[in-house]
Design a protein around this motif. Structure first.
Motif, PDB file in Angstrom:
ATOM      1  N   ASP A  47       0.856  -1.178   0.000  1.00  0.00           N
ATOM      2  CA  ASP A  47       0.000   0.000   0.000  1.00  0.00           C
ATOM      3  C   ASP A  47       0.895   1.231   0.000  1.00  0.00           C
ATOM      4  OD1 ASP A  47      -2.223   1.554   0.020  1.00  0.00           O
ATOM      5  OD2 ASP A  47      -2.495   1.477   2.181  1.00  0.00           O
ATOM      6  N   LYS A  49       0.084   4.403  -1.932  1.00  0.00           N
ATOM      7  CA  LYS A  49      -0.640   5.286  -2.849  1.00  0.00           C
ATOM      8  C   LYS A  49       0.086   6.607  -3.082  1.00  0.00           C
ATOM      9  CE  LYS A  49      -3.539   7.072   0.818  1.00  0.00           C
ATOM     10  NZ  LYS A  49      -4.823   7.037   1.447  1.00  0.00           N
ATOM     11  N   MET A  82      -2.860  -3.995  -1.819  1.00  0.00           N
ATOM     12  CA  MET A  82      -2.936  -2.539  -1.926  1.00  0.00           C
ATOM     13  C   MET A  82      -4.352  -2.047  -1.673  1.00  0.00           C
ATOM     14  SD  MET A  82      -2.648  -1.780  -6.040  1.00  0.00           S
ATOM     15  CE  MET A  82      -1.384  -2.909  -6.525  1.00  0.00           C
ATOM     16  N   THR A  86      -4.715   3.135  -4.234  1.00  0.00           N
ATOM     17  CA  THR A  86      -3.526   2.718  -4.973  1.00  0.00           C
ATOM     18  C   THR A  86      -3.928   2.002  -6.255  1.00  0.00           C
ATOM     19  OG1 THR A  86      -2.341   2.457  -2.874  1.00  0.00           O
ATOM     20  CG2 THR A  86      -1.353   1.443  -4.813  1.00  0.00           C
TER      21      THR A  86
END
Length: 117
Positions: A47, A49, A82, A86
């Protein structure tokens, strides 16, 4: 004598410049395939983003820079958990660039096992 050496140097320099310009012109006019379908950069993402777009664009620009604009590898983004934001960024990049692909971690592991035999 010195004048003849200088003239020869000038002629050689001019010829070199003309050949270089012609080569660059021919190279720029050629229809070349910038994508290598056998080469992949694999990015496993949990993760991130805030970083993913920069990471992918950095890979693209580094590849173009190293190859003088002649090569872009395929980029395989592996979802290793994710978040939705993202994934949306990755999908946007996939729409912008035809050489970016997405796969889940489960499918990636299956493919990896098949390749390893």
């Amino acid at each position: 004598m010195l004048e003849n050496i200088f003239k020869a140097f000038c002629i050689v320099t001019i010829i070199f410049c003309v050949v270089t310009v012609v080569k660059k012109f021919i190279y720029s006019c050629k229809k070349t395939n910038f994508f290598n379908h056998n080469c992949f950069v694999i990015i496993k993402i949990n993760d991130c983003k805030n970083e993913i777009e920069g990471i992918i664009r950095n890979i693209i620009w580094k590849s173009l820079s190293i190859s003088n604009g002649g090569f872009i590898p395929n980029i395989l983004v592996v979802d290793n958990g994710m978040c939705i934001e993202t994934l949306e960024i990755v999908r946007k990049l996939m729409n912008d660039y035809s050489f970016i692909f997405y796969i889940t971690n489960e499918n990636y592991e299956k493919i990896k096992e098949k390749v390893r035999g």
